[in-house]
Write a protein that holds these residues in place. Structure first.
Motif, PDB file in Angstrom:
ATOM      1  N   GLY A  44      42.940  48.765  60.445  1.00 56.41           N
ATOM      2  CA  GLY A  44      43.692  49.976  60.152  1.00 56.41           C
ATOM      3  C   GLY A  44      42.901  51.194  60.572  1.00 56.41           C
ATOM      4  N   LYS A  45      43.535  52.331  60.553  1.00 56.31           N
ATOM      5  CA  LYS A  45      42.888  53.596  60.863  1.00 56.31           C
ATOM      6  C   LYS A  45      41.791  53.869  59.827  1.00 56.31           C
ATOM      7  N   GLY A  46      40.700  54.483  60.244  1.00 57.60           N
ATOM      8  CA  GLY A  46      39.628  54.786  59.321  1.00 57.60           C
ATOM      9  C   GLY A  46      40.117  55.584  58.125  1.00 57.60           C
ATOM     10  N   GLY A  47      39.681  55.182  56.931  1.00 52.46           N
ATOM     11  CA  GLY A  47      40.026  55.922  55.733  1.00 52.46           C
ATOM     12  C   GLY A  47      41.275  55.476  55.005  1.00 52.46           C
ATOM     13  N   VAL A  48      41.931  54.425  55.487  1.00 57.39           N
ATOM     14  CA  VAL A  48      43.171  53.989  54.829  1.00 57.39           C
ATOM     15  C   VAL A  48      42.919  52.997  53.687  1.00 57.39           C
ATOM     16  N   GLY A  49      41.688  52.540  53.553  1.00 56.95           N
ATOM     17  CA  GLY A  49      41.369  51.627  52.457  1.00 56.95           C
ATOM     18  C   GLY A  49      41.295  50.168  52.836  1.00 56.95           C
ATOM     19  N   LYS A  50      41.049  49.874  54.117  1.00 54.68           N
ATOM     20  CA  LYS A  50      41.038  48.465  54.544  1.00 54.68           C
ATOM     21  C   LYS A  50      39.874  47.689  53.932  1.00 54.68           C
ATOM     22  N   THR A  51      38.728  48.347  53.734  1.00 59.15           N
ATOM     23  CA  THR A  51      37.603  47.649  53.107  1.00 59.15           C
ATOM     24  C   THR A  51      37.913  47.340  51.647  1.00 59.15           C
ATOM     25  N   THR A  52      38.510  48.289  50.948  1.00 60.46           N
ATOM     26  CA  THR A  52      38.896  48.059  49.554  1.00 60.46           C
ATOM     27  C   THR A  52      39.901  46.926  49.447  1.00 60.46           C
ATOM     28  N   LEU A  53      40.880  46.915  50.359  1.00 63.95           N
ATOM     29  CA  LEU A  53      41.878  45.846  50.350  1.00 63.95           C
ATOM     30  C   LEU A  53      41.242  44.503  50.711  1.00 63.95           C
ATOM     31  N   SER A  54      40.329  44.504  51.671  1.00 64.58           N
ATOM     32  CA  SER A  54      39.616  43.269  52.030  1.00 64.58           C
ATOM     33  C   SER A  54      38.914  42.685  50.814  1.00 64.58           C
ATOM     34  N   ALA A  55      38.220  43.545  50.076  1.00 68.51           N
ATOM     35  CA  ALA A  55      37.495  43.094  48.889  1.00 68.51           C
ATOM     36  C   ALA A  55      38.454  42.592  47.814  1.00 68.51           C
ATOM     37  N   ALA A  56      39.586  43.283  47.641  1.00 71.13           N
ATOM     38  CA  ALA A  56      40.552  42.891  46.611  1.00 71.13           C
ATOM     39  C   ALA A  56      41.180  41.536  46.921  1.00 71.13           C
ATOM     40  N   ILE A  57      41.568  41.338  48.187  1.00 74.65           N
ATOM     41  CA  ILE A  57      42.148  40.056  48.589  1.00 74.65           C
ATOM     42  C   ILE A  57      41.131  38.933  48.383  1.00 74.65           C
ATOM     43  N   ALA A  58      39.898  39.189  48.799  1.00 69.85           N
ATOM     44  CA  ALA A  58      38.855  38.172  48.664  1.00 69.85           C
ATOM     45  C   ALA A  58      38.574  37.845  47.206  1.00 69.85           C
TER      46      ALA A  58
END
Length: 214
Positions: free
Chosen positions: A19-33
């Protein structure tokens, strides 16, 4: 995403998140994991050669090249280019002493660093290697355009190298893309610029990354 599609997030395999920088993809990655791990799946979250990794701020533990367990069934790691390259060369040569000599050769090192796509190919190979050790690998990719360029490298390598270790690596990665348990998930925010860029990224992935489900 329809409710019927949510299963792909937790069925296992490899999930590339972009995703575009700043949209929360790292947070979502961590949540899914974290959710997958809580369901009993041995799960790994990866950052890709990130000089300023963000997973440590979420899990309170530094990342390294080798996965570190941060919670039951949940591991994190940061794929460093130099370490991935050494692993890849060792997989070809199979002699640790010879690997060290190759890695110390300035000509070889320079060639590998300037060859278009070599960096991305080697780091994707590391993701493929790790996928055999976990039920689910969640990959927090670089921002939109860089991620598309990275994921398209195996197809480019397939065209450029008819035989040899690079071609074998590309073939393995294209097979990984084609697996039913491999997918790319695009993350966005309800903002016009972000949505437009996400749609553009989706079109590029479908056009330039053969076999990968988006």
């Amino acid at each position: 995403m329809a409710a019927s599609d949510l299963g792909v997030l937790f069925q296992g395999g490899v999930l590339f998140i972009n995703g575009k920088g700043g949209v929360g993809k790292t947070t979502l990655s961590a949540a899914i994991a974290r959710l997958a791990a809580s369901q009993g799946k041995r799960t790994l979250v990866l950052e890709v050669d990130n000089q300023h990794p963000t997973l440590p701020a979420i899990f309170g533990t530094d990342t390294a090249y080798e996965p570190v367990e941060v919670e039951p069934n949940l591991f994190i790691a940061n794929i460093a280019w130099a370490s991935a390259l050494e692993d890849w060369v060792e997989g070809i040569v199979s002699m640790r002493r010879l690997v060290r000599l190759i890695m110390k050769n300035r000509v070889v090192s320079l060639f590998l660093q300037v060859t278009p796509g070599a960096r991305d190919l080697v780091m994707l190979w590391r993701i493929h290697q790790l996928s055999s050790r976990y039920d689910l690998v969640v990959v927090d990719l670089p921002a939109s355009g860089n991620a598309v360029a990275m994921l398209s490298v195996p197809l480019t390598a397939e065209r450029l190298f008819p035989t040899g270790p690079v071609r074998r690596c590309a073939d393995d990665l294209l097979q990984l893309y084609a697996r039913p348990d491999t997918a790319a998930l695009l993350v966005a925010l309800p903002e016009e610029m972000v949505v437009n860029e996400t749609l553009e990224t989706c079109s590029k992935l479908l056009r330039e990354v053969r076999g990968l489900r988006v």
